[in-house]
Design an enzyme around this catalytic site. Structure first.
Site, PDB file in Angstrom:
ATOM      1  CE  LYS A  14      -2.380  -0.738   3.880  1.00 38.64           C
ATOM      2  NZ  LYS A  14      -1.750  -2.281   4.198  1.00 38.64           N
ATOM      3  NE  ARG A  89      -4.347  -1.419   9.867  1.00 39.27           N
ATOM      4  CZ  ARG A  89      -3.335  -0.766   9.505  1.00 39.27           C
ATOM      5  NH1 ARG A  89      -3.257   0.475   9.062  1.00 39.27           N
ATOM      6  NH2 ARG A  89      -2.271  -1.484   9.346  1.00 39.27           N
ATOM      7  NE  ARG A 128       7.332  -2.263   6.016  1.00 32.82           N
ATOM      8  CZ  ARG A 128       6.004  -2.089   5.878  1.00 32.82           C
ATOM      9  NH1 ARG A 128       5.606  -1.762   4.879  1.00 32.82           N
ATOM     10  NH2 ARG A 128       5.166  -2.230   6.874  1.00 32.82           N
ATOM     11  NE  ARG A 134       6.203   0.162  10.011  1.00 34.80           N
ATOM     12  CZ  ARG A 134       5.229   0.115   9.233  1.00 34.80           C
ATOM     13  NH1 ARG A 134       4.897   0.596   8.155  1.00 34.80           N
ATOM     14  NH2 ARG A 134       4.271  -0.607   9.954  1.00 34.80           N
ATOM     15  NE  ARG A 146       2.372  -4.638  11.269  1.00 38.05           N
ATOM     16  CZ  ARG A 146       3.777  -4.193  10.427  1.00 38.05           C
ATOM     17  NH1 ARG A 146       4.675  -4.915  10.861  1.00 38.05           N
ATOM     18  NH2 ARG A 146       3.432  -3.758   9.525  1.00 38.05           N
TER      19      ARG A 146
HETATM   20  P1  AMP Z   1       0.652   0.734   8.922  1.00 36.71           P
HETATM   21  O1  AMP Z   1       1.541   1.756   8.751  1.00 36.71           O
HETATM   22  O2  AMP Z   1      -0.605   0.751   8.227  1.00 36.71           O
HETATM   23  O3  AMP Z   1       1.208  -0.893   8.692  1.00 36.71           O
HETATM   24  O4  AMP Z   1       0.190   0.837  10.346  1.00 36.71           O
HETATM   25  C1  AMP Z   1       1.020   0.377  11.395  1.00 36.71           C
HETATM   26  C2  AMP Z   1       0.457   0.308  12.705  1.00 36.71           C
HETATM   27  O5  AMP Z   1      -0.377   1.591  13.198  1.00 36.71           O
HETATM   28  C3  AMP Z   1      -0.566  -0.898  12.656  1.00 36.71           C
HETATM   29  O6  AMP Z   1      -0.092  -2.018  13.235  1.00 36.71           O
HETATM   30  C4  AMP Z   1      -1.480  -0.135  14.050  1.00 36.71           C
HETATM   31  O7  AMP Z   1      -1.119  -0.517  15.214  1.00 36.71           O
HETATM   32  C5  AMP Z   1      -1.580   1.080  13.845  1.00 36.71           C
HETATM   33  N1  AMP Z   1      -2.581   1.869  12.798  1.00 36.71           N
HETATM   34  C6  AMP Z   1      -2.305   2.242  11.402  1.00 36.71           C
HETATM   35  N2  AMP Z   1      -3.650   2.815  11.053  1.00 36.71           N
HETATM   36  C7  AMP Z   1      -4.651   2.271  11.736  1.00 36.71           C
HETATM   37  C8  AMP Z   1      -5.917   2.322  11.816  1.00 36.71           C
HETATM   38  N3  AMP Z   1      -6.771   2.765  10.779  1.00 36.71           N
HETATM   39  N4  AMP Z   1      -6.575   1.849  12.888  1.00 36.71           N
HETATM   40  C9  AMP Z   1      -5.932   1.263  13.959  1.00 36.71           C
HETATM   41  N5  AMP Z   1      -4.693   1.161  14.121  1.00 36.71           N
HETATM   42  C10 AMP Z   1      -3.752   1.715  12.822  1.00 36.71           C
END
Ligand code: AMP
Length: 191
Positions: A14, A89, A128, A134, A146
């Site tokens: 994404k 999400r 990654r 991260r 996740r």
């Molecule tokens: P991402 O960068 O989208 O992979 O998000 C990293 C982490 O941020 C996720 O594993 C969640 O802990 C948190 N996170 C990101 N977006 C959301 C969302 N829309 N709702 C809840 N948690 C989120």
């Protein structure tokens, strides 16, 4: 306004595809993961709370991310459109997003959903983790947590948009350019 959701499990590409899509279509990129990581970097109280949850591979509370998206929408009144990445999400987030967009007299044009096998996701995320900095990418247990959160809480968000006939499945395996071409072709039919 033309608004898209780029959907898919962690590691489905994404972020990578968002960067290319916003450059091509002039959309404003809204990634809740990026917004949360900015809060962590700035060591705000919200960031410090969110980090504990993110490091376990769990979702942060709906009201936190909905609040962040609401502020970001207000902060960009002249955007041509938004590309939502990593949001919504949960079903509650999807419903809140619809309401926020309705207030702005706009809506979601389509949800582009990237399809990638679980083993490929784990492989990509571990790789990654070698360079992303991260903490949630370096531990296989957190990565699998996740993906489990995605299967339990997020995957069903596609059903919400399927009811409105807005979901477009796109193969998320192959070269970055081929996936970008497939996504662009779907957008070009709708823009
Ligand atoms: P991402 O960068 O989208 O992979 O998000 C990293 C982490 O941020 C996720 O594993 C969640 O802990 C948190 N996170 C990101 N977006 C959301 C969302 N829309 N709702 C809840 N948690 C989120």
């Amino acid at each position: 306004m033309f608004n898209l959701i780029l959907f898919g499990p962690p590691g489905s590409g994404k972020g990578t595809q968002s960067e290319k899509l916003i450059a091509k279509y002039g959309l404003k990129h809204l990634s809740t993961g990026d917004l949360l990581r900015s809060e962590i970097a700035a060591q705000t109280p919200l960031g410090l709370e969110a980090k504990k949850i993110m490091d376990k591979g769990q979702l942060v509370p709906d009201e936190v991310v909905i609040g962040m998206i609401s502020s970001a929408l207000d902060a960009n009144p002249n955007a041509k459109g938004f590309l939502f990445d990593g949001f919504p999400r949960t079903s509650a987030q999807a419903e809140a997003l619809d309401k926020l967009l309705e207030l702005k007299k706009t809506s979601i044009a389509a949800m582009l959903a990237l399809n990638v096998s679980e083993e490929e996701l784990v492989k990509r995320l571990m790789k990654r983790g070698e360079t992303s900095g991260r903490s949630d990418d370096t531990n296989e247990t957190v990565i699998r947590a996740r993906i489990t959160e995605y299967r339990n809480k997020t995957e069903m968000v596609a059903d919400y948009y399927r009811n409105f006939d807005k979901v477009v499945m796109v193969k998320g395996e192959g070269s970055i350019d081929d996936i970008f071409k497939a996504l662009s072709a779907e957008i070009d039919q709708r823009i």
